[in-house]
Design a protein around this motif. Structure first.
Motif, short mmCIF file in Angstrom:
data_model
loop_
_atom_site.label_atom_id
_atom_site.label_comp_id
_atom_site.label_asym_id
_atom_site.label_seq_id
_atom_site.Cartn_x
_atom_site.Cartn_y
_atom_site.Cartn_z
N VAL A 1 -49.44 -21.60 5.89
CA VAL A 1 -50.60 -21.01 5.22
C VAL A 1 -50.25 -19.61 4.71
O VAL A 1 -50.54 -19.27 3.56
CB VAL A 1 -51.82 -20.93 6.18
CG1 VAL A 1 -52.95 -20.14 5.54
CG2 VAL A 1 -52.29 -22.31 6.56
N LYS A 2 -49.63 -18.82 5.55
CA LYS A 2 -49.26 -17.46 5.15
C LYS A 2 -48.31 -17.47 3.96
O LYS A 2 -48.45 -16.67 3.04
CB LYS A 2 -48.64 -16.71 6.33
CG LYS A 2 -49.63 -16.36 7.41
CD LYS A 2 -48.95 -15.64 8.56
CE LYS A 2 -49.92 -15.24 9.64
NZ LYS A 2 -49.24 -14.54 10.75
N GLU A 3 -47.34 -18.37 3.96
CA GLU A 3 -46.41 -18.47 2.84
C GLU A 3 -47.13 -18.89 1.56
O GLU A 3 -46.86 -18.35 0.49
CB GLU A 3 -45.29 -19.46 3.17
CG GLU A 3 -44.31 -18.94 4.19
CD GLU A 3 -43.29 -19.97 4.64
OE1 GLU A 3 -43.27 -21.10 4.09
OE2 GLU A 3 -42.50 -19.65 5.55
N ALA A 4 -48.06 -19.83 1.68
CA ALA A 4 -48.82 -20.27 0.51
C ALA A 4 -49.65 -19.12 -0.05
O ALA A 4 -49.73 -18.94 -1.27
CB ALA A 4 -49.71 -21.45 0.88
N LEU A 5 -50.25 -18.34 0.82
CA LEU A 5 -51.03 -17.18 0.38
C LEU A 5 -50.12 -16.17 -0.30
O LEU A 5 -50.46 -15.59 -1.34
CB LEU A 5 -51.77 -16.54 1.55
CG LEU A 5 -52.91 -17.35 2.15
CD1 LEU A 5 -53.41 -16.71 3.43
CD2 LEU A 5 -54.05 -17.48 1.14
N HIS A 6 -48.95 -15.94 0.28
CA HIS A 6 -47.99 -14.99 -0.29
C HIS A 6 -47.51 -15.45 -1.66
O HIS A 6 -47.26 -14.62 -2.55
CB HIS A 6 -46.81 -14.82 0.67
CG HIS A 6 -45.82 -13.80 0.20
ND1 HIS A 6 -46.09 -12.44 0.20
CD2 HIS A 6 -44.56 -13.93 -0.27
CE1 HIS A 6 -45.05 -11.79 -0.27
NE2 HIS A 6 -44.10 -12.68 -0.55
N SER B 1 -57.11 -21.54 -2.84
CA SER B 1 -57.57 -22.39 -1.73
C SER B 1 -57.40 -23.88 -2.03
O SER B 1 -57.04 -24.66 -1.15
CB SER B 1 -59.04 -22.09 -1.40
OG SER B 1 -59.17 -20.79 -0.91
N ARG B 2 -57.64 -24.27 -3.27
CA ARG B 2 -57.52 -25.69 -3.63
C ARG B 2 -56.08 -26.17 -3.48
O ARG B 2 -55.81 -27.23 -2.91
CB ARG B 2 -58.01 -25.93 -5.06
CG ARG B 2 -58.01 -27.39 -5.46
CD ARG B 2 -58.38 -27.59 -6.92
NE ARG B 2 -57.50 -26.88 -7.84
CZ ARG B 2 -56.27 -27.28 -8.18
NH1 ARG B 2 -55.78 -28.38 -7.68
NH2 ARG B 2 -55.56 -26.59 -9.04
N LEU B 3 -55.14 -25.38 -3.96
CA LEU B 3 -53.73 -25.78 -3.86
C LEU B 3 -53.24 -25.77 -2.42
O LEU B 3 -52.47 -26.64 -2.01
CB LEU B 3 -52.86 -24.86 -4.73
CG LEU B 3 -53.08 -25.00 -6.24
CD1 LEU B 3 -52.29 -23.94 -6.99
CD2 LEU B 3 -52.71 -26.39 -6.71
N ILE B 4 -53.69 -24.80 -1.65
CA ILE B 4 -53.33 -24.75 -0.24
C ILE B 4 -53.90 -25.98 0.49
O ILE B 4 -53.23 -26.59 1.31
CB ILE B 4 -53.80 -23.45 0.42
CG1 ILE B 4 -53.07 -22.25 -0.19
CG2 ILE B 4 -53.57 -23.47 1.93
CD1 ILE B 4 -53.63 -20.90 0.22
N SER B 5 -55.14 -26.33 0.16
CA SER B 5 -55.76 -27.48 0.83
C SER B 5 -54.99 -28.76 0.52
O SER B 5 -54.81 -29.60 1.39
CB SER B 5 -57.23 -27.61 0.44
OG SER B 5 -57.38 -28.07 -0.89
#
Length: 77
Positions: free
Chosen positions: A43-48, A53-57
């Motif tokens: 999650v942290k890498e995706a945020l970085h 939110s849609r792509l992370i989900s």
């Protein structure tokens, strides 16, 4: 019972009231992610990387609401 793991870790009191009201289904999935080092790191890498939110989900196979809860919690815990 919602937030079982966070209560055991004595982090429940740090949650804001709107997070305490999250449905049990969502709290279980969110707890699984935030208490698992590898999943939390993903999650942290995706945020970085700047993913929304849609792509992370999609990447984590969870709902957008659950990602939003995780993002909110990362700022609080």
């Amino acid at each position: 019972m919602p937030w079982t793991k966070l209560k055991e870790m004595e982090l429940y009191d740090k949650l804001e009231n709107h997070l305490k009201a999250v449905p049990e289904k969502d709290s279980a999935i969110v707890e699984d992610i935030i208490t698992d080092t590898d999943k939390l790191q993903a999650v942290k890498e995706a945020l970085h990387e700047g993913l929304d939110s849609r792509l992370i989900s999609e990447k984590l196979h969870v709902s957008v609401d659950q990602v939003d809860i995780i993002k909110d919690m990362l700022g609080k815990l």
